[in-house]
Scaffold this motif. Structure first.
Motif, PDB file in Angstrom:
ATOM      1  N   UNK A 122      16.722  -2.977  -9.773  1.00 43.19           N
ATOM      2  CA  UNK A 122      15.611  -3.917  -9.705  1.00 43.19           C
ATOM      3  C   UNK A 122      14.977  -3.916  -8.313  1.00 43.19           C
ATOM      4  N   UNK A 123      15.796  -3.842  -7.289  1.00 37.39           N
ATOM      5  CA  UNK A 123      15.282  -3.818  -5.917  1.00 37.39           C
ATOM      6  C   UNK A 123      14.518  -2.530  -5.657  1.00 37.39           C
ATOM      7  N   UNK A 124      15.045  -1.402  -6.130  1.00 35.60           N
ATOM      8  CA  UNK A 124      14.381  -0.113  -5.925  1.00 35.60           C
ATOM      9  C   UNK A 124      13.026  -0.097  -6.613  1.00 35.60           C
ATOM     10  N   UNK A 125      12.960  -0.516  -7.850  1.00 31.54           N
ATOM     11  CA  UNK A 125      11.689  -0.483  -8.564  1.00 31.54           C
ATOM     12  C   UNK A 125      10.701  -1.504  -8.031  1.00 31.54           C
ATOM     13  N   UNK A 126      11.175  -2.583  -7.455  1.00 37.86           N
ATOM     14  CA  UNK A 126      10.261  -3.580  -6.914  1.00 37.86           C
ATOM     15  C   UNK A 126       9.642  -3.126  -5.608  1.00 37.86           C
ATOM     16  N   UNK A 127      10.389  -2.477  -4.730  1.00 41.49           N
ATOM     17  CA  UNK A 127       9.883  -2.135  -3.411  1.00 41.49           C
ATOM     18  C   UNK A 127       9.519  -0.661  -3.253  1.00 41.49           C
ATOM     19  N   UNK A 128      10.333   0.265  -3.746  1.00 39.83           N
ATOM     20  CA  UNK A 128      10.091   1.685  -3.507  1.00 39.83           C
ATOM     21  C   UNK A 128       9.086   2.281  -4.488  1.00 39.83           C
ATOM     22  N   UNK A 129       9.080   1.826  -5.701  1.00 44.87           N
ATOM     23  CA  UNK A 129       8.204   2.397  -6.726  1.00 44.87           C
ATOM     24  C   UNK A 129       6.724   2.255  -6.362  1.00 44.87           C
ATOM     25  N   UNK A 130       6.240   1.092  -5.930  1.00 44.50           N
ATOM     26  CA  UNK A 130       4.831   1.008  -5.530  1.00 44.50           C
ATOM     27  C   UNK A 130       4.489   1.881  -4.328  1.00 44.50           C
ATOM     28  N   UNK A 131       5.420   2.049  -3.409  1.00 45.81           N
ATOM     29  CA  UNK A 131       5.163   2.896  -2.242  1.00 45.81           C
ATOM     30  C   UNK A 131       5.037   4.355  -2.676  1.00 45.81           C
ATOM     31  N   UNK A 132       5.883   4.793  -3.599  1.00 45.62           N
ATOM     32  CA  UNK A 132       5.806   6.161  -4.110  1.00 45.62           C
ATOM     33  C   UNK A 132       4.462   6.387  -4.793  1.00 45.62           C
ATOM     34  N   UNK A 167       1.683   4.785  -4.235  1.00 43.49           N
ATOM     35  CA  UNK A 167       0.646   4.749  -3.211  1.00 43.49           C
ATOM     36  C   UNK A 167       0.484   6.122  -2.574  1.00 43.49           C
ATOM     37  N   UNK A 168       1.590   6.751  -2.178  1.00 45.31           N
ATOM     38  CA  UNK A 168       1.516   8.083  -1.587  1.00 45.31           C
ATOM     39  C   UNK A 168       1.058   9.122  -2.605  1.00 45.31           C
ATOM     40  N   UNK A 169       1.483   8.992  -3.843  1.00 41.78           N
ATOM     41  CA  UNK A 169       1.097   9.937  -4.882  1.00 41.78           C
ATOM     42  C   UNK A 169      -0.415   9.893  -5.116  1.00 41.78           C
ATOM     43  N   UNK A 170      -0.971   8.715  -5.329  1.00 42.65           N
ATOM     44  CA  UNK A 170      -2.405   8.597  -5.584  1.00 42.65           C
ATOM     45  C   UNK A 170      -3.222   8.916  -4.342  1.00 42.65           C
ATOM     46  N   UNK A 171      -2.714   8.600  -3.167  1.00 43.33           N
ATOM     47  CA  UNK A 171      -3.432   8.934  -1.944  1.00 43.33           C
ATOM     48  C   UNK A 171      -3.516  10.437  -1.754  1.00 43.33           C
ATOM     49  N   UNK A 172      -2.470  11.157  -2.100  1.00 36.62           N
ATOM     50  CA  UNK A 172      -2.511  12.612  -1.960  1.00 36.62           C
ATOM     51  C   UNK A 172      -3.367  13.254  -3.045  1.00 36.62           C
ATOM     52  N   UNK A 173      -3.401  12.682  -4.232  1.00 32.31           N
ATOM     53  CA  UNK A 173      -4.211  13.241  -5.314  1.00 32.31           C
ATOM     54  C   UNK A 173      -5.696  13.039  -5.047  1.00 32.31           C
ATOM     55  N   UNK A 174      -6.084  11.847  -4.641  1.00 31.13           N
ATOM     56  CA  UNK A 174      -7.494  11.512  -4.520  1.00 31.13           C
ATOM     57  C   UNK A 174      -8.041  11.614  -3.098  1.00 31.13           C
ATOM     58  N   UNK A 175      -7.325  12.234  -2.200  1.00 32.91           N
ATOM     59  CA  UNK A 175      -7.855  12.370  -0.846  1.00 32.91           C
ATOM     60  C   UNK A 175      -8.970  13.409  -0.839  1.00 32.91           C
ATOM     61  N   UNK A 176     -10.065  13.100  -0.191  1.00 36.61           N
ATOM     62  CA  UNK A 176     -11.221  13.983  -0.039  1.00 36.61           C
ATOM     63  C   UNK A 176     -11.867  14.388  -1.359  1.00 36.61           C
ATOM     64  N   UNK A 177     -11.680  13.648  -2.420  1.00 33.49           N
ATOM     65  CA  UNK A 177     -12.340  13.963  -3.685  1.00 33.49           C
ATOM     66  C   UNK A 177     -13.746  13.387  -3.758  1.00 33.49           C
ATOM     67  N   UNK A 178     -14.001  12.304  -3.091  1.00 31.88           N
ATOM     68  CA  UNK A 178     -15.302  11.659  -3.139  1.00 31.88           C
ATOM     69  C   UNK A 178     -16.086  12.094  -1.916  1.00 31.88           C
ATOM     70  N   UNK A 179     -17.244  12.699  -2.146  1.00 33.01           N
ATOM     71  CA  UNK A 179     -18.059  13.184  -1.034  1.00 33.01           C
ATOM     72  C   UNK A 179     -18.590  12.013  -0.219  1.00 33.01           C
ATOM     73  N   UNK A 180     -18.386  12.048   1.069  1.00 34.04           N
ATOM     74  CA  UNK A 180     -18.907  11.019   1.951  1.00 34.04           C
ATOM     75  C   UNK A 180     -18.104   9.741   1.983  1.00 34.04           C
TER      76      UNK A 180
END
Length: 102
Positions: free
Chosen positions: A41-51, A53-66
């Motif tokens: 429960x502690x892992x999914x509450x704190x670590x899962x959102x951070x994972x 966040x990094x996953x979506x940040x790496x996927x969508x970085x520099x995809x939108x022009x400007x």
């Protein structure tokens, strides 16, 4: 034969009920102990959102022009929140600007 003991107010020990703040602190401590005992429960509450966040940040970085560029032109907004259309400089009537459909 039974006897009854009559206590006066001076003799009686006044027991106070615990206050709401004390009960809240005890309940909060109990809830925290129960929460941190369950490791998954502690892992999914704190670590899962951070994972994610990094996953979506790496996927969508520099995809939108400007996106995020400091030299991006500012678009004026109309009062309802939609982008305002630039005003035309020509003074022709609206019907003269339209082109007929074939």
């Amino acid at each position: 034969m039974t006897t009854t003991v009559v206590r006066t107010r001076a003799d009686a020990v006044v027991e106070r009920l615990p206050g709401a703040f004390g009960i809240g602190l005890q309940r909060g401590a109990l809830e925290l102990r129960q929460f941190f005992r369950q490791r998954d429960q502690v892992v999914f509450t704190f670590a899962f959102p951070v994972v994610f966040l990094f996953l979506f940040a790496s996927i969508f970085s520099d995809d939108v022009a400007g996106a995020g560029s400091p030299r991006r032109p500012r678009v004026p907004l109309s009062p309802v929140g939609t982008p305002a259309r630039p005003r035309s400089r020509s003074r022709r009537s609206p019907s003269a600007r339209r082109t007929p459909c074939p």
